[in-house]
Design an enzyme around this catalytic site. Structure first.
Site, PDB file in Angstrom:
ATOM      1  NE  ARG A   1      -8.585  -0.926   0.485  1.00 23.67           N
ATOM      2  CZ  ARG A   1      -9.690  -1.628   0.631  1.00 23.67           C
ATOM      3  NH1 ARG A   1     -10.856  -1.035   0.589  1.00 23.67           N
ATOM      4  NH2 ARG A   1      -9.651  -2.935   0.843  1.00 23.67           N
TER       5      ARG A   1
ATOM      6  CG  ASP B   1     -16.492   0.960   8.066  1.00 17.20           C
ATOM      7  OD1 ASP B   1     -17.026   0.909   6.941  1.00 17.20           O
ATOM      8  OD2 ASP B   1     -16.953   0.366   9.061  1.00 17.20           O
TER       9      ASP B   1
HETATM   10  O1  CP3 Z   1     -19.351   7.488   2.258  1.00 17.12           O
HETATM   11  C1  CP3 Z   1     -18.124   7.407   1.976  1.00 17.12           C
HETATM   12  O2  CP3 Z   1     -17.698   7.369   0.829  1.00 17.12           O
HETATM   13  C2  CP3 Z   1     -17.121   7.472   3.125  1.00 17.12           C
HETATM   14  C3  CP3 Z   1     -16.657   6.238   3.624  1.00 17.12           C
HETATM   15  C4  CP3 Z   1     -17.571   5.266   4.354  1.00 17.12           C
HETATM   16  C5  CP3 Z   1     -17.299   3.882   4.361  1.00 17.12           C
HETATM   17  N1  CP3 Z   1     -18.150   3.274   5.231  1.00 17.12           N
HETATM   18  C6  CP3 Z   1     -16.236   3.243   3.583  1.00 17.12           C
HETATM   19  C7  CP3 Z   1     -16.362   1.811   3.275  1.00 17.12           C
HETATM   20  C8  CP3 Z   1     -18.662   5.477   5.201  1.00 17.12           C
HETATM   21  C9  CP3 Z   1     -19.380   6.770   5.525  1.00 17.12           C
HETATM   22  C10 CP3 Z   1     -19.005   4.208   5.751  1.00 17.12           C
HETATM   23  C11 CP3 Z   1     -20.066   4.025   6.766  1.00 17.12           C
HETATM   24  C12 CP3 Z   1     -20.546   2.684   7.074  1.00 17.12           C
HETATM   25  N2  CP3 Z   1     -19.837   1.523   7.183  1.00 17.12           N
HETATM   26  C13 CP3 Z   1     -21.879   2.411   7.432  1.00 17.12           C
HETATM   27  C14 CP3 Z   1     -22.981   3.425   7.518  1.00 17.12           C
HETATM   28  C15 CP3 Z   1     -23.489   3.755   6.180  1.00 17.12           C
HETATM   29  C16 CP3 Z   1     -24.470   2.764   5.619  1.00 17.12           C
HETATM   30  O3  CP3 Z   1     -24.109   2.130   4.616  1.00 17.12           O
HETATM   31  O4  CP3 Z   1     -25.561   2.652   6.153  1.00 17.12           O
HETATM   32  C17 CP3 Z   1     -21.972   1.031   7.700  1.00 17.12           C
HETATM   33  C18 CP3 Z   1     -23.231   0.276   8.095  1.00 17.12           C
HETATM   34  C19 CP3 Z   1     -20.672   0.489   7.548  1.00 17.12           C
HETATM   35  C20 CP3 Z   1     -20.232  -0.908   7.759  1.00 17.12           C
HETATM   36  C21 CP3 Z   1     -19.677  -1.448   6.506  1.00 17.12           C
HETATM   37  N3  CP3 Z   1     -18.377  -1.220   6.076  1.00 17.12           N
HETATM   38  C22 CP3 Z   1     -20.326  -2.201   5.494  1.00 17.12           C
HETATM   39  C23 CP3 Z   1     -21.756  -2.679   5.556  1.00 17.12           C
HETATM   40  C24 CP3 Z   1     -19.401  -2.405   4.458  1.00 17.12           C
HETATM   41  C25 CP3 Z   1     -19.624  -3.066   3.119  1.00 17.12           C
HETATM   42  C26 CP3 Z   1     -19.120  -4.465   3.057  1.00 17.12           C
HETATM   43  C27 CP3 Z   1     -19.188  -4.964   1.626  1.00 17.12           C
HETATM   44  O5  CP3 Z   1     -18.113  -5.185   1.046  1.00 17.12           O
HETATM   45  O6  CP3 Z   1     -20.287  -5.117   1.103  1.00 17.12           O
HETATM   46  C28 CP3 Z   1     -18.199  -1.775   4.850  1.00 17.12           C
HETATM   47  C29 CP3 Z   1     -16.948  -1.701   4.073  1.00 17.12           C
HETATM   48  C30 CP3 Z   1     -16.664  -0.388   3.471  1.00 17.12           C
HETATM   49  N4  CP3 Z   1     -16.742   0.794   4.116  1.00 17.12           N
HETATM   50  C31 CP3 Z   1     -16.205  -0.164   2.153  1.00 17.12           C
HETATM   51  C32 CP3 Z   1     -16.002   1.215   2.031  1.00 17.12           C
HETATM   52  C33 CP3 Z   1     -15.465   1.952   0.844  1.00 17.12           C
HETATM   53  C34 CP3 Z   1     -15.931  -1.246   1.122  1.00 17.12           C
HETATM   54  C35 CP3 Z   1     -14.584  -1.798   1.418  1.00 17.12           C
HETATM   55  C36 CP3 Z   1     -13.897  -2.269   0.157  1.00 17.12           C
HETATM   56  O7  CP3 Z   1     -13.505  -1.413  -0.635  1.00 17.12           O
HETATM   57  O8  CP3 Z   1     -13.774  -3.478   0.019  1.00 17.12           O
END
Ligand code: CP3
Length: 340
Positions: A40, A76
């Site tokens: 990434r 996401d």
């Molecule tokens: O589960 C998996 O491995 C598949 C990928 C996945 C991601 N997001 C990748 C991601 C899935 C299924 C999600 C769902 C998601 N995204 C939800 C529902 C699941 C839950 O946690 O309740 C929600 C609420 C989100 C919204 C979201 N996107 C958040 C709260 C965040 C985290 C922000 C942070 O940095 O703390 C993301 C970003 C995100 N989505 C990352 C990943 C791998 C991190 C991005 C990075 O690598 O910087």
């Protein structure tokens, strides 16, 4: 030749006998993996979600490393909103941030239908080919959770603006939820039509509602989505949803995801017959000493004996600081302890 259809994961979802309890982890792809961080490097989160080769590789990484029984599509919950042209971003350490939050009926015009999204279709097709007998779980965010990001403009602890709109203008709320349900269903259909074997509908933040209000303001919309993907097993999950487990099952889930707060045997009682359950080791327990992790994993497996089908998972997503080797050991433990 074995196919996803014969996998332990899909058998558990269908409440059929399994060779072992299947395991996967919410957020198994992501920052806990050094190979993910390396890949990434220099690419923004949402940009990576629209690159089929990157999506394919990131989705496969945890399957190779942990030996989990299913892959979850790397994407996401805000990806479909980005695909219809909304100005939003995912800020590291914060989450989704929306430039112009949803405030009035005029904002409905921005929520247009989700058309074919070739990047998503190509990524899913590619993955299904590479995964062979390992099932791919497609997913989407449920309308309540998407509405909360749109209305609040970003993450919120108490969902105050969301609730103010829901209770204060039920007619507008219903139109908003209806549009979001269309978009969510279209996003899930893209994944299922391209070969995903199951779906998970994440309603992460709906646990802020009492059951009666969930049934009135949310359940019909989630039910319409789940009915639209009835050709595959449907998992439905939210955080802090102990009071909603029965109604979330009745929304049309085949598998109800349970967070770490409710023991699985109690969850089974609340959900009622005819459903499998998924969960629910507390994701913070990976930081405890190994014997404690083993004992708590064992406790989840014992409590799951009350279920007609069980998919082992954490009670919420993998935390970024998690040692990946601990997750591998949990997978091995569950497989060994439940082999039959
Ligand atoms: O589960 C998996 O491995 C598949 C990928 C996945 C991601 N997001 C990748 C991601 C899935 C299924 C999600 C769902 C998601 N995204 C939800 C529902 C699941 C839950 O946690 O309740 C929600 C609420 C989100 C919204 C979201 N996107 C958040 C709260 C965040 C985290 C922000 C942070 O940095 O703390 C993301 C970003 C995100 N989505 C990352 C990943 C791998 C991190 C991005 C990075 O690598 O910087």
């Amino acid at each position: 030749m074995s196919t996803p259809h014969d996998s332990a994961f899909l058998k558990a979802c269908r409440r059929e006998p399994v060779p072992h309890t299947p395991v996967w982890f919410m957020r198994q792809a992501g920052r806990a993996l050094p190979e993910y961080r390396a890949l990434r490097e220099g690419t923004a989160m949402l940009e990576s979600c629209f690159r089929p080769d990157m999506v394919t590789e990131i989705t496969l990484q945890p399957v190779r490393r942990f030996g989990v029984d299913a892959a979850i599509f790397f994407s996401d919950i805000v990806v479909p909103l980005k695909a219809i042209g909304l100005d939003l971003d995912i800020v590291a350490g914060v989450g989704p941030v929306v430039a112009k939050p949803f405030r009035t009926a005029a904002d409905l015009d921005r929520l247009v239908a989700l058309e074919a999204t070739p990047e998503i279709t190509q990524a899913v097709r590619q993955l299904v080919g590479e995964l062979g007998a390992t099932p791919l779980i497609g997913f989407a965010g449920a309308p309540f959770t998407l509405a909360s990001y749109l209305i609040e403009g970003g993450p919120s602890k108490d969902q105050r603006r969301t609730k103010a709109l829901m209770y204060g203008d039920p007619a507008l709320w219903s139109r908003l939820m209806s549009r979001l349900a269309d978009i969510t269903l279209a996003f899930l259909r893209l994944q299922v039509d391209a070969g995903a074997s199951a779906v998970q509908l994440f309603d992460s933040w709906v646990g802020v509602l009492p059951a009666a209000d969930y049934r009135e303001f949310v359940q019909p919309h989630s039910a319409r989505i789940l009915a639209g993907v009835a050709d595959v097993p449907r998992i439905h999950f939210g955080v802090g949803t102990g009071e909603l487990l029965h109604d979330m099952g009745q929304a049309g889930a085949d598998v109800v995801g349970v967070d770490f707060r409710v023991p699985l045997d109690e969850a089974v009682r609340r959900i009622g017959p005819g459903k499998a359950v998924q969960g629910n080791l507390d994701p913070t327990l990976v930081f405890a000493p190994t014997p404690v992790i083993r004992a708590m994993t064992e406790r989840v497996l014992q409590q799951a004996k009350a279920a007609e089908g069980h998919v082992f998972n954490l009670g919420h997503g993998v935390l970024p600081e998690t040692d990946p080797d601990v997750l591998t050991r949990i997978v091995d433990h569950v497989h060994e302890a439940t082999a039959r």
